[in-house]
Enzyme design. Sequence first.
Site, short mmCIF file in Angstrom:
data_model
loop_
_atom_site.label_atom_id
_atom_site.label_comp_id
_atom_site.label_asym_id
_atom_site.label_seq_id
_atom_site.Cartn_x
_atom_site.Cartn_y
_atom_site.Cartn_z
N THR A 99 1.06 -1.58 0.11
CA THR A 99 -0.36 0.41 -0.10
C THR A 99 1.21 1.01 0.08
O THR A 99 1.61 2.05 0.54
CB THR A 99 -0.87 -0.29 1.49
OG1 THR A 99 -1.38 -0.93 1.12
CG2 THR A 99 -1.80 1.34 1.52
N LYS A 174 -7.42 1.71 -3.14
CA LYS A 174 -7.07 0.77 -1.56
C LYS A 174 -7.60 1.73 -0.41
O LYS A 174 -7.79 1.63 0.87
CB LYS A 174 -5.63 0.88 -1.24
CG LYS A 174 -4.92 -0.13 -0.41
CD LYS A 174 -5.83 -1.30 0.46
CE LYS A 174 -5.71 -2.29 1.68
NZ LYS A 174 -3.57 -2.15 1.33
N LYS A 242 -0.12 4.68 8.39
CA LYS A 242 1.02 5.49 6.86
C LYS A 242 0.09 5.08 5.60
O LYS A 242 -1.38 6.03 5.40
CB LYS A 242 2.02 4.59 6.29
CG LYS A 242 2.29 4.27 4.87
CD LYS A 242 1.49 3.43 4.16
CE LYS A 242 2.35 2.46 4.73
NZ LYS A 242 1.85 1.24 3.43
#
Length: 297
Positions: A99, A174, A242
């Site tokens: 990701t 995502k 993150k």
Amino acid sequence: MSITEIGWIGTGVMGFYMCEHLIKAGYHLTIFNRTKSKAEALIGLGAKWVDSPKQVAEASQIICIMVGFPYDVRDVVLNQTNGVLAGCKEGDIICDFTTSTPTLAKNIYEEAKMKGVRTLDCPVSGGDVGAKEARLTIMCGGDKEAFDQMIPLFKIMGKTYNLMGGAGAGQHTKAVNQTIIASTMIGVCEGLLYAQRSGLDPTEVLNAVGGGAAASFSLSVYWPRVVKGDLSPGFFVKHFVKDLTIVCEECDKMGIVLPGVQKAKELYTMLRDEIEGGAEMGTQALIKVLEKINKKE
């Protein structure tokens, strides 16, 4: 199998199982990980170890990446001395399951294209359970030709795989996934705390509500873990912070405000920074922040 030489970089919680499935399916893998000890079991299954991402690419037709942060992806792929692209040949495919950011995915796509190398940004969802059971959801961005060539591998690692658009589209998808999960996980942990404080049996509560409108992957997988005191990572808190940071940054670029994501980022940042060991815990450890807010050690 027309493609027999696969490279794999990153054998952590997720990457290990994904790599293992490919080996057991009969593919030959060349692997690299920053910490070799985390790859020993895969080496025992027949994977070949090399000493750099560049060497992985030199030995492979398809190079799969599953590392932690965008800066890891940038270094692994674009490092001019030991990076993947430095070792790639025309016609190779770089498939990044990390990701990361849509912008970096587009940059890598353009850099690779100049060398005749194709790239896909393919972040996944499903956590450690999905990786172990080969039930991952794979969200892809890139060219259809490269996507089609990856389908045999996607089938081995996941249950769904979709091409969402051009380079960066997988990462945007995502971001949507993490946006939904963020508020869902808050709800799961808040519901559990409520159940505990009201004197209910958490296991019986899950039996009562787990099949109704409240049902979700997070509820069925992570509620029982918290009840057992298991805060080990299916997905690391540091990686979730993150991811939520990426979502917030993309929102700023688009000029939209998502209060739920902002709150989740605030709570998970507290977990990472204010709870001892929080960064290395699983996302279900959010219960620790709620207990702290409610003054329970």
